[in-house]
Design an enzyme around this catalytic site. Structure first.
Site, mmCIF file in Angstrom:
data_model
loop_
_atom_site.group_PDB
_atom_site.id
_atom_site.type_symbol
_atom_site.label_atom_id
_atom_site.label_comp_id
_atom_site.label_asym_id
_atom_site.label_seq_id
_atom_site.Cartn_x
_atom_site.Cartn_y
_atom_site.Cartn_z
ATOM 1 N N ASN A 104 66.971 -18.424 21.896
ATOM 2 C CA ASN A 104 66.985 -18.582 20.446
ATOM 3 C C ASN A 104 68.361 -18.388 19.765
ATOM 4 O O ASN A 104 69.307 -18.118 20.865
ATOM 5 C CB ASN A 104 65.878 -17.739 19.977
ATOM 6 C CG ASN A 104 65.261 -18.559 18.547
ATOM 7 O OD1 ASN A 104 66.161 -19.003 17.683
ATOM 8 N ND2 ASN A 104 63.709 -18.535 18.526
ATOM 9 N N ARG A 105 68.395 -17.980 18.634
ATOM 10 C CA ARG A 105 69.742 -17.942 17.859
ATOM 11 C C ARG A 105 70.139 -16.483 17.769
ATOM 12 O O ARG A 105 69.409 -15.533 17.551
ATOM 13 C CB ARG A 105 69.657 -18.666 16.737
ATOM 14 C CG ARG A 105 69.332 -19.996 16.908
ATOM 15 C CD ARG A 105 68.899 -20.808 15.340
ATOM 16 N NE ARG A 105 68.916 -22.221 15.576
ATOM 17 C CZ ARG A 105 67.772 -22.952 16.189
ATOM 18 N NH1 ARG A 105 66.769 -22.196 16.311
ATOM 19 N NH2 ARG A 105 67.692 -24.101 16.227
ATOM 20 N N HIS A 119 70.245 -20.461 22.712
ATOM 21 C CA HIS A 119 69.878 -20.577 23.910
ATOM 22 C C HIS A 119 70.920 -20.087 25.133
ATOM 23 O O HIS A 119 70.984 -21.119 26.121
ATOM 24 C CB HIS A 119 69.189 -21.924 24.300
ATOM 25 C CG HIS A 119 68.113 -22.081 23.751
ATOM 26 N ND1 HIS A 119 66.928 -21.150 22.844
ATOM 27 C CD2 HIS A 119 67.243 -23.232 23.059
ATOM 28 C CE1 HIS A 119 65.950 -21.686 22.344
ATOM 29 N NE2 HIS A 119 66.087 -22.980 22.495
ATOM 30 N N HIS A 159 61.138 -23.000 28.332
ATOM 31 C CA HIS A 159 61.237 -24.107 27.399
ATOM 32 C C HIS A 159 60.641 -25.483 27.642
ATOM 33 O O HIS A 159 60.961 -26.474 27.251
ATOM 34 C CB HIS A 159 62.783 -24.220 26.978
ATOM 35 C CG HIS A 159 62.972 -24.638 25.492
ATOM 36 N ND1 HIS A 159 62.526 -25.843 24.984
ATOM 37 C CD2 HIS A 159 63.777 -23.898 24.667
ATOM 38 C CE1 HIS A 159 62.987 -25.917 23.844
ATOM 39 N NE2 HIS A 159 63.545 -24.814 23.568
ATOM 40 N N TYR A 185 58.244 -28.392 26.957
ATOM 41 C CA TYR A 185 57.454 -29.518 25.870
ATOM 42 C C TYR A 185 56.354 -29.931 26.257
ATOM 43 O O TYR A 185 56.112 -30.656 27.439
ATOM 44 C CB TYR A 185 58.443 -30.383 25.395
ATOM 45 C CG TYR A 185 59.820 -30.242 24.885
ATOM 46 C CD1 TYR A 185 60.865 -29.651 25.371
ATOM 47 C CD2 TYR A 185 59.999 -30.675 23.466
ATOM 48 C CE1 TYR A 185 62.039 -29.290 25.052
ATOM 49 C CE2 TYR A 185 61.276 -30.442 22.894
ATOM 50 C CZ TYR A 185 62.141 -29.953 23.592
ATOM 51 O OH TYR A 185 63.422 -29.465 22.951
ATOM 52 N N GLN A 217 57.755 -18.381 19.661
ATOM 53 C CA GLN A 217 58.675 -19.583 18.894
ATOM 54 C C GLN A 217 57.852 -20.571 19.189
ATOM 55 O O GLN A 217 57.511 -21.155 20.222
ATOM 56 C CB GLN A 217 60.126 -19.799 19.404
ATOM 57 C CG GLN A 217 60.813 -20.964 18.532
ATOM 58 C CD GLN A 217 61.435 -20.457 17.255
ATOM 59 O OE1 GLN A 217 61.650 -18.975 16.933
ATOM 60 N NE2 GLN A 217 62.121 -21.384 16.659
ATOM 61 N N GLU A 230 57.453 -20.861 23.061
ATOM 62 C CA GLU A 230 58.393 -20.018 23.745
ATOM 63 C C GLU A 230 58.257 -18.433 23.525
ATOM 64 O O GLU A 230 58.383 -17.962 22.515
ATOM 65 C CB GLU A 230 59.924 -20.364 23.293
ATOM 66 C CG GLU A 230 60.167 -21.750 23.410
ATOM 67 C CD GLU A 230 61.210 -22.217 22.602
ATOM 68 O OE1 GLU A 230 62.354 -21.676 22.369
ATOM 69 O OE2 GLU A 230 61.148 -23.101 21.616
HETATM 70 C C1 BGC Z 1 64.383 -24.263 19.097
HETATM 71 C C2 BGC Z 1 64.733 -25.414 18.183
HETATM 72 C C3 BGC Z 1 65.698 -26.426 18.936
HETATM 73 C C4 BGC Z 1 65.099 -26.491 20.355
HETATM 74 C C5 BGC Z 1 66.347 -27.281 21.191
HETATM 75 C C6 BGC Z 1 63.868 -24.581 20.143
HETATM 76 O O1 BGC Z 1 63.839 -23.397 21.000
HETATM 77 O O2 BGC Z 1 63.692 -23.322 18.396
HETATM 78 O O3 BGC Z 1 65.151 -25.248 16.837
HETATM 79 O O4 BGC Z 1 66.158 -27.488 18.272
HETATM 80 O O5 BGC Z 1 64.968 -25.461 20.943
HETATM 81 O O6 BGC Z 1 65.451 -28.362 21.804
#
Ligand code: BGC
Length: 395
Positions: free
Chosen positions: A124-125, A150, A224, A226, A332, A360
């Protein structure tokens, strides 16, 4: 491509033990079938590997497959620890891949929105890519607008991990290790990281994270993948019914950095305490949904500090259900808002808007700069240790 079978020393013993247990049960049919199977002694979870591709510098990337007797197969490559494929049963018992990915290493190298990857050092950020630790200001790459995302330009999703395998009482494990050097991507301390994927006989994948450092640093590892439980990646995930066990979430600013407020979910589109379709409120007129372009927020999980069931997702069409267990404080939920029909799908076509979602498990975003958030600091002599389990079933 060469396939090497891996020797699993305890698997046979485990299988015999399982066979013994089930033969003690009241079902005469299962007693009979295990008696014949025990002669061929198949381990309950198998691991095989094959070469997957080569990095530009000539190093080989391997792909491991963990497969249990039900038919669940998880494929992981040593580049980024990426889960490239993960099959799960529908209500008819058919196992199908439920995670977005590519069909070649070159595609992962070219442009990967973190499909399936291990994320670190900091998932995350981090605002403006800066943080202060023990009086020193550290500068990280700003790879997401003004912020760090990330782990930076070459996070743990883009490095080659070494691999080992083991069988335990819980199943079969792939153990990935990476030594992250002092000041790599701007983070202090030599960090030894270990991520273990364990597939169990009952369709759960445990992800165990471990790290130690020789200098104070920050760590926040996550996974991560999907998911699209329909198994049909041309469909959106808006019909999935999601539950998140959280009374609060973290509102963000325009650059997706938490404002610091822990806001109640009650009465907002962020209330997933009772399962509801992801698409039900995603289009609601709410400033936070505008900022996130959908859901892209961290939820403050209830029952902090314990291992508990924190989320579930159910696809009514196929009956597939995913449950997430973790000891981490946050999750997340990202609804695939940045998937825009440009990334290639295996077998043709492209991944469309919101065709995958991520859950996440992690510490809160920007924790190093938010004094009221739980600490993400790891010091020499301490071990970062956390587990997340993804369990599949049907209903
Ligand atoms: C973030 C998204 C981001 C994505 C990248 C996620 O974990 O929260 O903002 O765009 O990752 O694929």
């Amino acid at each position: 491509m060469k396939k090497k079978g891996l020797f699993l020393p305890f698997a046979g013993i485990l299988f015999l033990f399982a066979a013994l247990l089930s033969s003690c049960g009241s079902n005469p049919e299962s007693a009979e079938s295990t008696a014949t199977e025990s002669e061929t002694v198949e381990p309950p979870v198998m691991i095989t590997s094959q070469a997957y591709g080569q990095l530009e510098d000539g190093r080989t990337v391997d792909q491991y497959q963990l497969k249990n007797a039900n038919g669940m197969a998880v494929e992981v490559i040593t580049y980024g620890g990426i889960i490239t494929s993960w099959t799960a049963p529908d209500r008819t018992g058919a196992y199908e891949n439920v995670v977005l990915g590519y069909d070649s290493l070159s595609q992962y190298l070219a442009n990967n929105p973190y499909f399936g990857a291990i994320i670190g050092r900091y998932g995350n950020r981090i605002a403006k890519g800066q943080f202060v630790l023990e009086g020193t200001t550290y500068e990280l790459a700003t790879n997401d607008g003004p912020n760090h995302l990330h782990g930076g330009l070459k996070g743990f999703d883009k490095v080659l991990w070494s691999a080992d395998t083991a069988t335990t009482a819980e199943g079969a494990s792939l153990i990935l290790r990476y030594e992250s050097a002092d000041m790599e991507e701007g983070y202090p301390g030599n960090l030894s990281v270990q991520v273990t994927y364990t597939l169990t006989p009952d369709d759960a994948l445990q992800v165990d994270y471990e790290a130690t450092t020789d200098k104070a640093t920050i760590v926040n590892l996550t996974q991560h993948s999907y998911f699209n439980l329909s198994g049909d990646f041309s469909q959106t995930i808006l019909d999935h019914e999601l539950m998140i066990a959280a009374d609060q979430y973290l509102p963000v600013d325009a650059t997706l950095i938490p404002t610091g407020e822990l806001a109640p979910v009650e009465g907002t589109p962020f209330d997933f305490r009772e399962a509801k379709a992801v698409g039900r409120d995603i289009g609601a007129d709410h400033p936070q949904l505008e900022l996130g372009k959908g859901y892209d927020h961290c939820w403050v999980l209830n029952e902090q500090g314990s291992m508990r069931r924190v989320a579930s997702a159910y696809h009514p069409g196929t009956g597939r259900q995913l449950e997430v267990f973790t000891d981490k404080p946050g999750i997340q939920f990202y609804s695939g808002n940045f998937l825009d029909g440009t990334l290639p799908m295996p077998g043709g076509g492209t991944y469309g808007h919101r065709t995958g979602f991520c859950l996440e498990t992690q510490h809160y975003p920007d924790s190093p700069n938010q004094k009221d958030f739980p600490s993400v600091v790891l010091r020499p002599g301490e071990t970062y240790e956390t587990r997340t389990t993804f369990k599949f079933s049907t209903k």
